[in-house]
Enzyme design. Structure first.
Site, short mmCIF file in Angstrom:
data_model
loop_
_atom_site.label_atom_id
_atom_site.label_comp_id
_atom_site.label_asym_id
_atom_site.label_seq_id
_atom_site.Cartn_x
_atom_site.Cartn_y
_atom_site.Cartn_z
N ASP A 31 0.87 -1.18 0.00
CA ASP A 31 0.00 0.00 0.00
C ASP A 31 0.91 1.23 0.00
O ASP A 31 1.91 1.27 0.71
CB ASP A 31 -0.87 -0.01 1.27
CG ASP A 31 -2.08 0.90 1.16
OD1 ASP A 31 -3.21 0.40 1.31
OD2 ASP A 31 -1.90 2.13 0.94
N GLY A 36 -4.75 4.92 2.37
CA GLY A 36 -4.78 3.97 3.49
C GLY A 36 -4.06 4.51 4.71
O GLY A 36 -3.50 5.61 4.70
N TYR A 141 -15.01 6.32 -13.10
CA TYR A 141 -14.73 5.33 -12.06
C TYR A 141 -15.25 3.95 -12.49
O TYR A 141 -14.51 2.95 -12.51
CB TYR A 141 -15.37 5.77 -10.74
CG TYR A 141 -15.40 4.70 -9.69
CD1 TYR A 141 -14.23 4.32 -9.03
CD2 TYR A 141 -16.58 4.03 -9.36
CE1 TYR A 141 -14.25 3.32 -8.07
CE2 TYR A 141 -16.61 3.03 -8.41
CZ TYR A 141 -15.44 2.68 -7.77
OH TYR A 141 -15.46 1.68 -6.84
N HIS A 187 -19.16 8.94 1.90
CA HIS A 187 -20.14 7.86 2.04
C HIS A 187 -21.20 8.19 3.08
O HIS A 187 -20.95 8.89 4.06
CB HIS A 187 -19.43 6.55 2.38
CG HIS A 187 -18.58 6.07 1.26
ND1 HIS A 187 -17.22 6.11 1.29
CD2 HIS A 187 -18.92 5.58 0.04
CE1 HIS A 187 -16.74 5.65 0.14
NE2 HIS A 187 -17.77 5.32 -0.64
N ARG A 219 -30.11 2.05 -1.84
CA ARG A 219 -28.87 1.29 -2.01
C ARG A 219 -28.93 -0.01 -1.22
O ARG A 219 -29.68 -0.15 -0.27
CB ARG A 219 -27.66 2.11 -1.48
CG ARG A 219 -27.37 3.37 -2.28
CD ARG A 219 -26.77 3.02 -3.64
NE ARG A 219 -26.45 4.20 -4.43
CZ ARG A 219 -27.31 4.85 -5.22
NH1 ARG A 219 -28.56 4.44 -5.33
NH2 ARG A 219 -26.91 5.90 -5.91
#
Ligand code: UFG
Length: 323
Positions: A31, A36, A141, A187, A219
């Site tokens: 990563d 992250g 995306y 989100h 959703r």
């Protein structure tokens, strides 16, 4: 099994790494920490600070780890950003992804597991959405993820590389140790929980005039642990192909806010805002194929259990990983 996890310091990658370690797998996390967090990497895993922009870095890391399987989570994930900076999504999610795929094949990796998305379906004609529904992405995306799916098929056909591509619906929730902490949070569930955490006065509801029962988007929320469990099942020899991962239950934005109110015991004021560009009204999975072929069975299908795990984690980590 020796497993190489790209993006293992991110939200879904960190939970998957934890479950892989619990199951006794030998895990290497690669990563670059652009999104992250070092603290999100299970200490039982070996960590490589990736420099994917340096030629040969990915191939060298993979050759040193000599994995039997690669779980490829690394990538950019913001739909809105992809509309402003498409090049970033093609560069990182397709170009860099190809480096991982090619290195995996050259190292003799047996299984490549890829994080794809419901965004490859675009504006679906029917719900629940089966895997063979038309894929017509409406943003870079989704387009970049679809391009990677196609590359996987060619590597399978021409090189025999076995792959599983999971099309995630809306990942949410947490384990006791690892949860959702994006530096830019877009989100719904983490944004709603910022209100009872005292970090925001209200939540914004993007669009109240959709053709759905209460006018807000619907959703299919899936517990991150159930997502991670599917990845472990995908390591079984023989399984190959595309699988949706969702619960098959649709919840509207207003229903999510009410579930968060019940779980936290606090009132959560909502402010109505215009639609967010590119949001399909309704995305609900048919995950029958994963159940049938992988033997996958979600353990936390209910929205309240998902929200409760997220709330427990955010209360313990109000500033995320603090970096
Ligand atoms: N929403 C709000 N307020 C917020 C945040 C979100 O009203 O503060 C709404 C959105 O407009 C959308 C719904 O809540 O209608 C869910 O939004 P999310 O951003 O939580 O999730 P998305 O469905 O937009 O996207 C997620 C992943 C994508 C993936 C997609 C596939 O972030 O990577 O699911 O379904 F492609």
């Amino acid at each position: 099994m020796k497993v190489f996890v790209t993006g293992g310091a991110g939200y879904i990658g960190s939970v998957c790494t934890e479950l892989l370690c619990d199951a006794g797998h030998e895990v290497t996390v690669y990563d670059n920490l652009s999104q992250g967090h070092r603290a999100a990497v299970d200490l039982r895993a070996r960590f490589i600070l990736g420099r994917p922009e340096q030629p040969g870095d990915i191939a060298a890391a993979m050759a040193a780890a000599r994995p039997e399987a690669v779980l490829h989570f690394a990538g950019d994930i913001l739909v809105g950003e992809s509309m402003r900076e498409p090049g970033k999504y093609f560069r990182n999610n397709v170009g860099c992804g190809l480096e991982f795929l090619d290195a995996a094949w050259r190292c003799g990796v047996r299984k490549f597991v890829f994080s794809s998305t419901a965004a490859t379906y675009g504006l679906p004609e029917q719900t629940p959405i089966p895997e063979d529904a038309p894929q017509r992405p409406v943003n870079p995306y989704g387009e970049a993820k679809l391009m990677f799916e196609r590359m996987l098929q060619w590597y399978h056909r021409l090189h025999g590389l076995e792959f599983v591509a999971f099309r995630y619906f809306n990942a949410a929730g947490a384990t006791d140790r690892f949860g959702e902490a994006h530096r830019t949070e877009t989100h719904l569930i983490p944004n709603v929980l910022k209100v009872p955490l005292g970090q925001r006065p209200h939540v914004e509801v993007f669009g109240t005039d959709y053709p759905t029962p209460d006018g807000t988007c619907v959703r299919d929320y899936i517990h991150v642990v159930d997502l991670a469990r599917a990845h472990i099942l995908a390591l079984q020899p023989g399984c190959c192909g595309f699988y949706n991962l969702g619960n098959g239950n649709g919840y509207s934005v207003r229903e999510v806010i009410r579930a968060c109110e019940r779980v936290t015991g606090r009132a959560i004021p909502a402010v109505e805002k215009p639609r967010r560009p590119g949001d399909p009204p309704r995305l609900v999975a048919s995950a029958d194929k994963a159940r049938r072929e992988l033997g996958w069975q979600p353990r936390f299908p209910g929205l309240e259990a998902i929200v409760a795990s997220a709330w427990a984690w955010h209360q313990k980590h109000p500033q995320g990983y603090g970096d």
